[in-house]
Design a protein around this motif. Structure first.
Motif, PDB file in Angstrom:
ATOM      1  N   MET A 133       8.872 -10.510 -46.173  1.00 18.61           N
ATOM      2  CA  MET A 133       8.502 -10.857 -44.798  1.00 18.61           C
ATOM      3  C   MET A 133       8.807 -12.319 -44.488  1.00 18.61           C
ATOM      4  N   VAL A 190       5.920 -11.506 -36.916  1.00 18.07           N
ATOM      5  CA  VAL A 190       7.369 -11.360 -37.002  1.00 18.07           C
ATOM      6  C   VAL A 190       7.881 -10.625 -35.770  1.00 18.07           C
ATOM      7  N   PHE A 213      18.146 -28.944  -6.072  1.00 16.70           N
ATOM      8  CA  PHE A 213      19.559 -28.696  -6.371  1.00 16.70           C
ATOM      9  C   PHE A 213      20.527 -29.132  -5.282  1.00 16.70           C
ATOM     10  N   ILE A 240       1.082 -11.307 -41.647  1.00 17.01           N
ATOM     11  CA  ILE A 240       2.204 -11.975 -40.984  1.00 17.01           C
ATOM     12  C   ILE A 240       3.067 -10.995 -40.173  1.00 17.01           C
ATOM     13  N   THR A 241       2.989  -9.709 -40.535  1.00 19.10           N
ATOM     14  CA  THR A 241       3.895  -8.735 -39.916  1.00 19.10           C
ATOM     15  C   THR A 241       3.891  -8.746 -38.384  1.00 19.10           C
ATOM     16  N   TYR A 297      14.364 -25.413  -3.694  1.00 20.32           N
ATOM     17  CA  TYR A 297      15.806 -25.367  -3.986  1.00 20.32           C
ATOM     18  C   TYR A 297      16.529 -26.572  -3.382  1.00 20.32           C
ATOM     19  N   ILE A 327       7.586 -12.907 -32.535  1.00 17.76           N
ATOM     20  CA  ILE A 327       8.246 -14.215 -32.501  1.00 17.76           C
ATOM     21  C   ILE A 327       9.348 -14.329 -31.434  1.00 17.76           C
ATOM     22  N   ILE A 336       8.961 -17.095 -28.542  1.00 16.62           N
ATOM     23  CA  ILE A 336       9.938 -18.182 -28.382  1.00 16.62           C
ATOM     24  C   ILE A 336      10.523 -18.151 -26.972  1.00 16.62           C
ATOM     25  N   ASN A 353      22.873 -37.223 -18.080  1.00 16.28           N
ATOM     26  CA  ASN A 353      21.541 -37.590 -18.532  1.00 16.28           C
ATOM     27  C   ASN A 353      21.452 -37.599 -20.056  1.00 16.28           C
ATOM     28  N   TRP A 382       0.782  -1.555 -46.316  1.00 10.84           N
ATOM     29  CA  TRP A 382       2.135  -2.076 -46.606  1.00 10.84           C
ATOM     30  C   TRP A 382       2.425  -3.378 -45.873  1.00 10.84           C
ATOM     31  N   TRP A 407      12.906 -38.362 -10.257  1.00 15.27           N
ATOM     32  CA  TRP A 407      13.968 -38.023 -11.213  1.00 15.27           C
ATOM     33  C   TRP A 407      15.138 -37.403 -10.479  1.00 15.27           C
ATOM     34  N   ASN A 408      16.337 -37.996 -10.653  1.00 15.20           N
ATOM     35  CA  ASN A 408      17.533 -37.453  -9.993  1.00 15.20           C
ATOM     36  C   ASN A 408      18.444 -36.733 -10.975  1.00 15.20           C
ATOM     37  N   LEU A 409      17.941 -36.389 -12.151  1.00 10.57           N
ATOM     38  CA  LEU A 409      18.676 -35.743 -13.235  1.00 10.57           C
ATOM     39  C   LEU A 409      19.609 -36.704 -13.963  1.00 10.57           C
ATOM     40  N   LEU A 410      20.079 -37.764 -13.286  1.00  9.77           N
ATOM     41  CA  LEU A 410      21.062 -38.654 -13.914  1.00  9.77           C
ATOM     42  C   LEU A 410      20.409 -39.578 -14.936  1.00  9.77           C
ATOM     43  N   SER A 411      19.320 -40.237 -14.506  1.00  7.38           N
ATOM     44  CA  SER A 411      18.673 -41.179 -15.414  1.00  7.38           C
ATOM     45  C   SER A 411      17.375 -40.557 -15.930  1.00  7.38           C
ATOM     46  N   SER A 412      16.539 -41.346 -16.581  1.00  2.00           N
ATOM     47  CA  SER A 412      15.283 -40.789 -17.086  1.00  2.00           C
ATOM     48  C   SER A 412      14.251 -40.736 -15.957  1.00  2.00           C
ATOM     49  N   TYR A 419      18.807 -33.326  -5.362  1.00  2.00           N
ATOM     50  CA  TYR A 419      18.499 -33.789  -6.725  1.00  2.00           C
ATOM     51  C   TYR A 419      17.266 -34.689  -6.758  1.00  2.00           C
ATOM     52  N   ARG A 424      25.382 -33.413 -14.157  1.00  2.00           N
ATOM     53  CA  ARG A 424      24.304 -34.402 -14.101  1.00  2.00           C
ATOM     54  C   ARG A 424      23.494 -34.362 -15.391  1.00  2.00           C
TER      55      ARG A 424
END
Lengths: 295, 438
Positions: free
Chosen positions: B6, A16, A257, A12-13, A253, A19, A23, B82, A8, A44-49, A260, B78
């Motif tokens: 499915m 499913v 945090f 693919i079952t 930490y 998934i 994810i 960003n 039956w 990286w300070n989170l503010l800019s890239s 940053y 922040r």
């Protein structure tokens, strides 16, 4: 036209069903793990890239005097935690592995700290270990000794926090040991007693060897758990005094945090990952060469 | 057929997952919508009242308030910055203004301020203090309150020891003398039960003394930590209270206390900290203890009227679609449109009508008339040590045991000598500052 019942499902079952897990694993684990490897080479300070800075974070880490201290603290914490948890967990398990009235109460009581929030545990122990009004120091003074500064002394703070963590978590390992103890055949122990073995001999010659698989399981998980020490450090010492109780996890930490400095924090996290990886390989090695021969 | 089913299930699952993560697209409406972020969950009800009143007075404007817990606020906002998704109006801390302004993340308010009557309604000194902290020539924040630092003193303890209350012309000698008289071993067991004063390396415990002696911690030209003689004299005087006079406890003696409890539980008779603790003391102490506030005594290099104080502010996103409305709302929520009971006691409103309200120094609540000291401070000169990377080099919050805080704690705990600790501390602090000011 009718197909056999086992046909039956299609290829693919199974996908499913997995998934949602896949994810979740990708979004919350694998993608962040890979991204943070990249981030560890950035500023990286989170503010800019993030700005790619090559090996600078690692160079800064390896040339930092404080960082070496933090690595040593991490291992010292682990050692106290692993040894302490195994000894206390096993001792408690042996103690309560009896059939007397009210034993369920003691089993629950010993397990209670495990489910108590680490912050609450930290605050209560801070009170109890307080230098002037703390219960512990008052008791020590009552017998005429001079109590130390459990959390204020640079030589003691880390040991104190690690011991509180042992106190908090021993009940958990006790349950695992208890399961192991109850799996040991009582006939073996009784025949040893008939042959004239005392309690000491039966424990070290019969119980402990038969408990080896459990012991190595506990060893593995205590090593892993020993690196998860953020909450109690935050609640009790904030890494102080002067980095004395700062560990890799707490430093991640702080950098991520509080300051940053996400790139730098990622580099610390990767160094931690290397240590945990080495420990795991070591563990597998021991298990392969030692435990199986005892089975 | 089953295969099709499915495939449908898979598509539906994926569809649901993505739909959950996607931001809702709103239908275009005529109304102006503003996003407003704040960090104090206790303010929910008050914020709703402010919004209702503003929306009523400004038809067609809708305000959405998001309250983020204090601890997660900076990380979340922040990330918003960003992603170029800053809320139109949001709470801004003095500690971050410079970093954010220089990164182009705050709306430059100069044009607004020049063209309207802002300073008729708000104290310019508080706006100027915010501009000075930003280390730029422009206004980037709308202060809603000023916080300063004061000397808290236990009136009951002073009366019991027969010591006169602190006055504006108190010198450091007067202060030390009082601290000695207030340090008591009440039960004769050889241990101090009441300390004259108490402090540790915390910013609000140390810096008021530095500025009261006209000292400086940061050299603004080089942006390096280079405490001058006046600053070092202040820190030395404090350390001597612990090490020489023994009228204040070492930090390690107080690890079991929440810092605000030492004074309120009568363990120390004097304490210097932020003016916002007026609110905490009113709530925690009630009428169990009589207490007052006074100016931090001027040092030998004084007299100094320089107060350690800084504003709490709102800022506007640089890419807001409705700058005029955002400015109008920010001014409204900073004080024009709200009442005094919204303020945490001890914070000084930046709006004149609120600060000048007689109820600010409510005689029925402690410390009564002495609350006017805060208004005096707000009108006088102010300074801070804020720089980029401040929380790292100063040692603040999660890093409280490190930085300058850790350096001073190491001295008063006897772990290091004064000179040795400052040599090592200065190297570490300047390594941090050099990363930010190349």
């Amino acid at each position: 036209m009718t197909q056999p019942p086992y046909r039956w499902h299609s290829k693919i079952t199974p996908w499913v069903f997995i998934i949602p897990t896949v994810i979740g694993l990708l979004v919350f684990r694998l993608i962040p793990i890979v991204s943070s490897l990249y981030l560890s080479f950035t500023d990286w300070n989170l503010l800019s890239s993030p700005v790619f800075i090559n090996m600078e974070n690692y160079q800064e880490l390896l040339s930092s005097e404080d960082f070496l201290g933090i690595v040593l603290n991490t291992f010292q914490f682990s050692l106290i935690y692993v040894v302490g948890s195994i000894v206390c967990g096993l001792a408690l398990a042996v103690l309560i592995n009896v059939r007397i009235k009210g034993i369920a109460f003691f089993r629950s009581a010993i397990y209670l700290p495990v489910v108590t929030s680490a912050v609450a545990v930290g605050i209560i122990w801070n009170w109890m270990l307080g230098p002037t009004y703390g219960l512990v120091n008052n008791l020590i003074e009552a017998i005429g000794l001079t109590p130390p500064y459990w959390l204020g002394d640079t030589r003691l703070a880390l040991n104190t926090v690690a011991s509180v963590q042992v106190w908090k978590m021993s009940g958990y390992y006790m349950i695992i040991f208890l399961a192991g103890l109850q799996g040991i055949n009582r006939d073996t122990l009784e025949s040893a007693r008939v042959d004239g073995a005392n309690a000491f001999q039966s424990f070290f010659r019969i119980t402990l060897p038969m408990l080896m698989p459990t012991l190595f399981f506990v060893l593995t998980i205590t090593i892993i758990d020993s690196f998860k020490n953020f909450e109690l450090i935050y609640a009790m010492t904030k890494g102080g005094p002067q980095n004395a109780s700062n560990t890799l996890v707490y430093d991640v930490y702080l950098n991520a945090f509080v300051y940053y400095r996400v790139g730098y924090a990622s580099a610390i996290a990767y160094i931690l990952l290397i240590f945990v990886g080495l420990m795991t390989i070591f563990n597998f090695y021991i298990k392969k060469h030692l435990v199986q021969s005892l089975d | 057929m089953k295969k099709l089913l499915m495939v449908l299930v898979v598509l539906l699952t994926l569809g649901l997952l993505f739909a959950a993560g996607r931001t809702e697209t709103k239908a275009e409406t005529e109304a102006i919508e503003l996003e407003w972020w704040t960090w104090d969950p206790d303010m929910l009800e008050q914020n709703q009242q402010i919004i209702s009143a503003f929306e009523e007075a400004n038809p067609g404007v809708k305000i959405n308030n998001t309250i983020v817990g204090t601890k997660e606020y900076w990380t979340k906002i922040r990330i918003q910055a960003n992603q170029n998704k800053l809320p139109d109006v949001f709470t801004m801390s003095s500690g971050y203004i410079e970093e954010w302004a220089k990164a182009g993340l705050l709306y430059n308010l100069d044009a607004f301020i020049e063209s309207d009557d802002t300073f008729d309604n708000f104290y310019q000194s508080i706006f100027d203090s915010s501009r000075e902290i930003s280390n730029t020539d422009s206004y980037y924040a709308i202060p809603f309150a000023l916080v300063t630092t004061v000397l808290y003193y236990n009136k009951d303890a002073f009366d019991a020891a027969g010591v006169a209350y602190p006055t504006d012309d108190w010198t450091w000698d007067d202060f030390r003398k009082a601290a000695k008289q207030l340090t008591l071993d009440k039960n004769g067991d050889g241990k101090t039960d009441q300390w004259g004063h108490w402090f540790y390396g915390r910013y609000a415990h140390i810096e008021p003394w530095v500025y009261a002696n006209n000292g400086k911690l940061i050299d603004k030209n080089t942006m390096q930590f280079n405490p001058d003689k006046n600053a070092m004299d202040a820190i030395k005087m404090l350390c001597d209270l612990v090490l020489v006079d023994k009228v204040a406890p070492p930090q390690k003696d107080m690890t079991s206390f929440q810092q605000q409890d030492v004074f309120s539980q009568g363990v120390a008779a004097m304490w210097v900290d932020g003016s916002w603790f007026v609110d905490t003391l009113r709530k925690n102490v009630g009428d169990d203890m009589r207490w007052g506030i006074a100016r931090v005594p001027s040092g030998p290099s004084g007299p100094s009227e320089l107060t350690y104080g800084w504003p709490d502010s709102y800022a506007i996103a640089p890419n807001t679609k409705h700058p005029e409305t955002a400015w109008k709302f920010a001014k409204y929520v900073a004080g024009e449109g709200i009442s005094l009971d919204v303020y945490m006691a001890g914070k000084i409103p930046s709006a004149k009508k609120l600060a000048e309200d007689p109820l600010f120094a409510d005689p029925s609540q402690q410390p009564g008339e002495e609350m006017n000291l805060l208004i005096e401070q707000a009108n006088g000169p102010m300074t801070t040590s804020y720089t980029m990377g401040w929380s790292e080099w100063r040692g603040y919050g999660g890093s409280e045991s490190l930085g300058l805080n850790g350096t001073i704690d190491a001295i008063i705990n006897g772990h290091m000598g004064f000179d040795e600790a400052f040599k090592k501390g200065t190297e570490n602090i300047n390594a941090v500052l050099k990363r930010y000011y190349k």
